[in-house]
Design a protein around this motif. Structure first.
Motif, short mmCIF file in Angstrom:
data_model
loop_
_atom_site.label_atom_id
_atom_site.label_comp_id
_atom_site.label_asym_id
_atom_site.label_seq_id
_atom_site.Cartn_x
_atom_site.Cartn_y
_atom_site.Cartn_z
N LEU A 62 0.82 -1.21 0.00
CA LEU A 62 0.00 0.00 0.00
C LEU A 62 0.86 1.26 0.00
CD1 LEU A 62 -2.82 -1.07 2.50
CD2 LEU A 62 -2.80 -1.27 0.02
N GLU A 67 -2.61 2.15 -4.87
CA GLU A 67 -3.04 1.35 -3.73
C GLU A 67 -3.63 2.23 -2.62
OE1 GLU A 67 0.66 -0.64 -2.98
OE2 GLU A 67 0.12 -2.35 -4.25
N SER A 122 -4.97 -2.66 -10.81
CA SER A 122 -3.71 -3.04 -10.18
C SER A 122 -3.31 -4.45 -10.57
CB SER A 122 -3.86 -2.95 -8.66
OG SER A 122 -2.80 -3.55 -7.98
#
Length: 128
Positions: A62, A67, A122
């Motif tokens: 993250l 993210e 992602s």
């Protein structure tokens, strides 16, 4: 960001259990069947996304902007979607429906959709 996702995931999960029990027992007598169904939808979506936040927090760093935006979308989405449903149901059961919350629910849903879209993006980015 990892700790934020994990803590908010745990908090949303905790609150989903509490709100679910509250809805099933205390509110069952006050709510119409439609209100109870809506309330339960808010609880379900909150729990689903609590689990998503926990999985993201444990499986991703993250640290990228993508993210981070994903986590923000899920957090904001849960808050706007589920909590506006709770407010609508509770206020309607008291005869004073807070109508301004109505447009907030789909906005929360949009944030959830964007969060899922960013997650998909992602994954696709990692394939290429």
């Amino acid at each position: 960001m990892v700790l934020l996702a994990q803590c908010l995931g745990a908090l949303f999960g905790l609150l989903a259990i509490i709100f679910g029990a509250f809805g099933a027992h205390a509110l069952k007598k006050r709510f119409t069947a439609e209100q109870l169904s809506s309330f339960e939808t808010g609880v379900k979506y909150q729990m689903y996304h609590a689990l998503v936040l926990l999985m993201l927090g444990f499986n991703l760093n993250l640290d990228s902007s993508l993210e981070k935006y994903m986590v923000y979308c899920f957090v904001i989405g849960v808050f706007l979607f589920s909590f506006s449903i709770y407010g609508l149901c509770i206020s309607a059961s008291k005869g004073k429906k807070l109508k301004f919350l109505g447009p907030i629910t789909p906005l929360g849903g949009l944030f959830l959709v964007v969060g899922w879209g960013l997650l998909l993006y992602s994954f696709i980015g990692n394939l290429i």
